[in-house]
Design a protein around this motif. Structure first.
Motif, mmCIF file in Angstrom:
data_model
loop_
_atom_site.group_PDB
_atom_site.id
_atom_site.type_symbol
_atom_site.label_atom_id
_atom_site.label_comp_id
_atom_site.label_asym_id
_atom_site.label_seq_id
_atom_site.Cartn_x
_atom_site.Cartn_y
_atom_site.Cartn_z
ATOM 1 N N ILE A 140 31.827 2.520 30.823
ATOM 2 C CA ILE A 140 30.955 2.395 29.565
ATOM 3 C C ILE A 140 31.443 3.381 28.575
ATOM 4 C CG2 ILE A 140 28.628 3.246 28.951
ATOM 5 C CD1 ILE A 140 28.748 1.181 31.258
ATOM 6 N N GLU A 141 31.615 2.610 27.399
ATOM 7 C CA GLU A 141 32.073 3.199 26.265
ATOM 8 C C GLU A 141 31.195 3.983 25.379
ATOM 9 O OE1 GLU A 141 34.554 0.039 24.277
ATOM 10 O OE2 GLU A 141 35.193 -0.659 26.131
ATOM 11 N N SER A 142 30.141 3.334 25.344
ATOM 12 C CA SER A 142 28.870 3.984 24.571
ATOM 13 C C SER A 142 27.761 3.250 25.173
ATOM 14 C CB SER A 142 28.989 3.946 23.071
ATOM 15 O OG SER A 142 28.635 2.400 22.752
ATOM 16 N N LEU A 143 26.603 3.993 25.322
ATOM 17 C CA LEU A 143 25.431 3.685 25.841
ATOM 18 C C LEU A 143 24.445 4.419 25.004
ATOM 19 C CD1 LEU A 143 23.608 2.064 27.599
ATOM 20 C CD2 LEU A 143 24.002 3.831 29.412
ATOM 21 N N ASP A 144 23.417 3.809 24.392
ATOM 22 C CA ASP A 144 22.278 4.299 23.671
ATOM 23 C C ASP A 144 21.159 3.774 24.138
ATOM 24 O OD1 ASP A 144 20.912 5.835 21.684
ATOM 25 O OD2 ASP A 144 21.391 4.317 20.048
ATOM 26 N N THR A 145 20.023 4.562 24.575
ATOM 27 C CA THR A 145 18.736 4.039 25.091
ATOM 28 C C THR A 145 17.765 4.986 24.491
ATOM 29 O OG1 THR A 145 18.940 5.588 26.784
ATOM 30 C CG2 THR A 145 19.768 3.318 27.346
ATOM 31 N N PRO A 146 17.501 4.452 23.246
ATOM 32 C CA PRO A 146 16.452 5.071 22.365
ATOM 33 C C PRO A 146 14.857 5.257 23.094
ATOM 34 C CG PRO A 146 17.469 3.330 21.153
ATOM 35 C CD PRO A 146 17.580 3.187 22.377
ATOM 36 N N ILE A 165 22.814 -0.825 34.894
ATOM 37 C CA ILE A 165 22.358 0.091 33.679
ATOM 38 C C ILE A 165 20.910 0.288 33.716
ATOM 39 C CG2 ILE A 165 22.312 0.802 31.453
ATOM 40 C CD1 ILE A 165 24.806 -0.407 30.855
ATOM 41 N N VAL B 115 16.121 -1.251 23.262
ATOM 42 C CA VAL B 115 16.162 -0.535 24.573
ATOM 43 C C VAL B 115 17.418 -0.056 25.062
ATOM 44 C CG1 VAL B 115 15.325 -0.521 27.149
ATOM 45 C CG2 VAL B 115 13.846 -1.876 25.268
ATOM 46 N N LYS B 119 28.177 -0.365 24.869
ATOM 47 C CA LYS B 119 29.530 -1.044 24.649
ATOM 48 C C LYS B 119 30.432 -0.787 25.984
ATOM 49 C CE LYS B 119 30.193 -0.712 19.797
ATOM 50 N NZ LYS B 119 31.027 -0.033 18.624
#
Lengths: 176, 146
Positions: A140-146, A165, B115, B119
């Motif tokens: 996982i290089e980046s993970l954004d879950t607003p 995820i 949601v 990457k």
């Protein structure tokens, strides 16, 4: 006059005793000379035999060496060539096999148990767990879950591994 | 020159050419609704994921229905939007090797709210499941690229 026995003659012939003054009898002298000649013959024969044995053996050895050098290389089969190669490099082959076995054993020991289903990352709440070396998990290089909390984990079964995820809205009371 | 030289040259050239010089990926996706009901049911179309859906934490639901399924061909740095019943998604292939794919995935819910923005570098042929809790139910988008 003392009577001469055969043993006296033999001692005289061998030089072990001197009975020269008693050898006036021609028959006794002939016996002594005969014994001397017989001794010479026996010694000669034994010396010749002793000389002949080692020289014969050396002759055989040199004959074998000469044959080995002079014999031309015959056209051999593939299997013979393979066998000869293994014979020639037996030490290398054994070393290689032993090394490969040791490395394989080390890899098996260090690999641990595959298929751990535990979370590989728990966003904000946990720390990553160690995963097996043999399987390279999803990175996982980046993970954004607003507006939500996320959990990343591997799920493995007979159909193969999967990366999950999971996002739970922040206002949800119960987690997953 | 000897045949051995040409053979070695051919091997070197063949190994130097990337296996995926065109940088494409073929992807299958599934959109799934998850809920709990009296009678457990998993749609036949979800067979590739059936075992996983029966394991925790998915086993907190017992009913899984396919909402959409399809196939997308991803070109390098060209985002594709699969047709979903609920919400919106986009898949982007950033780079790849023969075994790994660098992907960017976004998921929006039915209200258009972002949601997931993710990457990752994933294994080719491995399922990626994006799960969003919606109340007591779940909305799952599963993606597998080769």
């Amino acid at each position: 006059m003392k009577k001469l026995h055969d043993i006296d003659l033999m001692e005289h012939a061998d030089g072990e005793a001197d009975h020269g003054d008693l050898l006036r009898d021609p028959a006794a002298r002939a016996k002594v000379e005969g014994l001397g000649e017989l001794g010479e013959l026996l010694r000669g024969h034994l010396e010749l035999s002793a000389d002949a044995v080692p020289s014969a053996r050396f002759e055989q050895v040199w004959d074998a060496v000469d044959k080995g050098i002079a014999q031309p290389e015959k056209r051999r089969g593939v299997w013979h060539s393979i066998g000869a190669w293994f014979e020639r490099y037996r030490g290398h082959v054994i070393t290689g096999v032993v090394s490969a076995g040791a490395v394989a054993a080390l890899a098996l020991v260090l690999r641990g148990s595959p298929g751990s289903d535990g979370p590989i990352a728990n966003h904000g709440t946990g720390s990553p767990t160690v995963t097996p070396v043999a399987y390279r998990p999803t990175e996982i290089e980046s993970l954004d879950t607003p507006g939500g909390d996320s959990t990343v984990f591997n799920l493995d079964d007979e159909d193969g591994p999967a990366t999950v995820i999971w996002v739970t809205p922040a206002d949800t009371v119960e987690g997953i | 020159m000897s045949g051995r030289f040409w053979l070695a040259l051919a091997v070197v050239c063949a190994s130097a050419v990337p296996a995926f010089a065109d940088d494409k990926a073929e992807c299958d996706y599934l959109e799934i609704s998850a809920s709990t009901s009296k009678d457990a049911a998993i749609d036949a179309d979800l067979k590739p994921l059936e075992k996983k859906l029966k394991k925790p934490p998915f086993s907190s639901w017992n009913t899984f229905h396919k909402l959409a399924t399809g196939h997308v061909a991803l070109g390098k740095l060209k985002a594709e939007a699969p047709k979903l019943e609920q919400g919106h998604a986009s898949f982007l292939l950033r780079d790849r090797t023969d075994k790994r794919l660098e992907l960017t995935i976004t998921l929006d819910d039915a209200a258009g709210k972002r949601v997931i923005d993710n990457k990752q570098s994933a294994n080719a042929g491995e399922w990626l499941l994006f799960v969003h809790n919606v109340g007591d139910n779940g909305h799952i988008v599963a993606l597998m690229c080769r």
